[in-house]
Design an enzyme around this catalytic site. Structure first.
Site, PDB file in Angstrom:
ATOM      1  N   CYS A   1       0.851  -1.190   0.000  1.00  0.00           N
ATOM      2  CA  CYS A   1       0.000   0.000   0.000  1.00  0.00           C
ATOM      3  C   CYS A   1       0.887   1.241   0.000  1.00  0.00           C
ATOM      4  O   CYS A   1       1.729   1.402   0.874  1.00  0.00           O
ATOM      5  CB  CYS A   1      -0.935   0.013   1.209  1.00  0.00           C
ATOM      6  SG  CYS A   1      -2.079   1.414   1.134  1.00  0.00           S
TER       7      CYS A   1
ATOM      8  N   CYS B   1      -0.228   4.301   0.387  1.00  0.00           N
ATOM      9  CA  CYS B   1      -0.916   5.442   1.007  1.00  0.00           C
ATOM     10  C   CYS B   1      -0.088   6.036   2.139  1.00  0.00           C
ATOM     11  O   CYS B   1       0.880   5.447   2.603  1.00  0.00           O
ATOM     12  CB  CYS B   1      -2.335   5.059   1.448  1.00  0.00           C
ATOM     13  SG  CYS B   1      -2.528   4.532   3.150  1.00  0.00           S
TER      14      CYS B   1
ATOM     15  N   CYS C   1      -0.582   4.062   6.092  1.00  0.00           N
ATOM     16  CA  CYS C   1      -0.108   2.736   6.499  1.00  0.00           C
ATOM     17  C   CYS C   1       1.378   2.804   6.872  1.00  0.00           C
ATOM     18  O   CYS C   1       2.162   3.487   6.207  1.00  0.00           O
ATOM     19  CB  CYS C   1      -0.321   1.740   5.365  1.00  0.00           C
ATOM     20  SG  CYS C   1      -2.052   1.289   5.149  1.00  0.00           S
TER      21      CYS C   1
HETATM   22  N1  LIG Z   1      -4.198   9.231  -0.959  1.00  0.00           N
HETATM   23  C1  LIG Z   1      -4.555   8.900   0.391  1.00  0.00           C
HETATM   24  C2  LIG Z   1      -5.226   7.544   0.366  1.00  0.00           C
HETATM   25  C3  LIG Z   1      -5.421   6.966   1.717  1.00  0.00           C
HETATM   26  C4  LIG Z   1      -6.372   5.782   1.675  1.00  0.00           C
HETATM   27  O1  LIG Z   1      -7.516   5.956   1.236  1.00  0.00           O
HETATM   28  N2  LIG Z   1      -5.920   4.587   2.143  1.00  0.00           N
HETATM   29  C5  LIG Z   1      -6.789   3.440   2.062  1.00  0.00           C
HETATM   30  C6  LIG Z   1      -5.960   2.173   2.071  1.00  0.00           C
HETATM   31  S1  LIG Z   1      -5.155   1.736   3.559  1.00  0.00           S
HETATM   32  C7  LIG Z   1      -4.887   0.035   3.400  1.00  0.00           C
HETATM   33  O2  LIG Z   1      -4.936  -0.475   2.201  1.00  0.00           O
HETATM   34  C8  LIG Z   1      -7.811   3.424   3.158  1.00  0.00           C
HETATM   35  O3  LIG Z   1      -8.734   2.644   3.120  1.00  0.00           O
HETATM   36  N3  LIG Z   1      -7.668   4.270   4.154  1.00  0.00           N
HETATM   37  C9  LIG Z   1      -8.611   4.386   5.234  1.00  0.00           C
HETATM   38  C10 LIG Z   1      -7.894   4.837   6.492  1.00  0.00           C
HETATM   39  O4  LIG Z   1      -6.674   4.956   6.436  1.00  0.00           O
HETATM   40  O5  LIG Z   1      -8.533   5.008   7.524  1.00  0.00           O
HETATM   41  C11 LIG Z   1      -3.300   8.888   1.269  1.00  0.00           C
HETATM   42  O6  LIG Z   1      -2.249   8.503   0.781  1.00  0.00           O
HETATM   43  O7  LIG Z   1      -3.390   9.284   2.434  1.00  0.00           O
HETATM   44 ZN   LIG Z   2      -2.665   2.184   3.161  1.00  0.00          ZN
END
Ligand SMILES: N[C@@H](CCC(=O)N[C@@H](CSCO)C(=O)NCC(=O)O)C(=O)O
Ligand SMILES: [Zn+2]
Ligand SMILES: [Zn+2]
Length: 193
Positions: A48, A50, A53
């Site tokens: 991931c 993002c 994480c």
């Molecule tokens: N561009 C953003 C995206 C963040 C995002 O939506 N992350 C997803 C995937 S996390 C695991 O696969 C998500 O579901 N987030 C919900 C949360 O984190 O609560 C960024 O990079 O921040």
């Molecule tokens: Zn993530």
């Protein structure tokens, strides 16, 4: 040019063991680490990109999978855990000393309610499900980890590992979220197939 995607996948993907049924994970603290125990293997394991994480230092992706929340228990150091962002859908519980995320839990109505997010690189055991795909690749640009012009190189490096890349979750998981929303709105369409 090659990117430090994540140490677990940089040199190829090693297959998990479908009969593997869990193990323990620990944070990076040398003294009194936080430990959790999982009584099942993970699923939907993915890279991931993002910003939320947890990634080991230098890596541009996190490796994260899910387990049923009933399979997870904190076995030591519970008092060291804090919630990184209590407004996020996934409430990530991290060690306040080493900052490693032990698990992320959803406490609201959501398609993935009942699943906890975990990083099995925190385990010494072998057999955890291998990485299945890469998600949120373009998010690495948002964080300044990758230049926009480099994103396709990152995708190419991931595809060479045999993994598909996405800029959200995989189509299967995005469909599951959409089905949940359609049901909630009472508009879920029945298949005519
Ligand atoms: N561009 C953003 C995206 C963040 C995002 O939506 N992350 C997803 C995937 S996390 C695991 O696969 C998500 O579901 N987030 C919900 C949360 O984190 O609560 C960024 O990079 O921040
Ligand atoms: Zn993530
Ligand atoms: Zn720690």
């Amino acid at each position: 040019m090659s990117f430090n995607l994540h140490p677990v996948i940089n040199n190829g993907i090693s297959k998990g063991d479908p009969s593997f049924s869990g193990g323990s994970l620990h944070c990076h603290c040398k003294a009194s680490p936080v430990t959790i125990s999982l009584t099942s293997n993970i699923s939907h394991n993915h890279a991931c990109g993002c910003s939320k994480c947890w990634k080991p230092s230098g890596a541009i992706f996190s490796i994260v999978g899910v387990v049923p929340r009933g399979s997870l228990s904190v076995t030591s150091g519970n008092e060291k855990l804090f919630v990184v962002d209590s407004t996020a859908v996934i409430r990530r519980h991290a060690c306040k000393e080493c900052k490693v995320h032990l698990f992320g839990r959803i406490e609201q109505e959501h398609a993935f309610y009942g699943l906890d997010f975990v990083h099995v690189e925190l385990s010494e055991e072998k057999g955890w499900q291998e990485v299945q795909f890469a998600a949120f690749v373009s998010s690495t640009i948002e964080q300044g980890l990758v230049a926009a012009e480099e994103a396709d190189l990152v995708r190419g490096q991931i595809k060479k590992l045999g993994l598909e890349t996405y800029d959200a979750l995989s189509p299967g998981l995005m469909d599951a979220i959409a089905v949940f929303t359609a049901k909630k709105n009472g508009v879920l369409r029945e298949s005519k197939l």
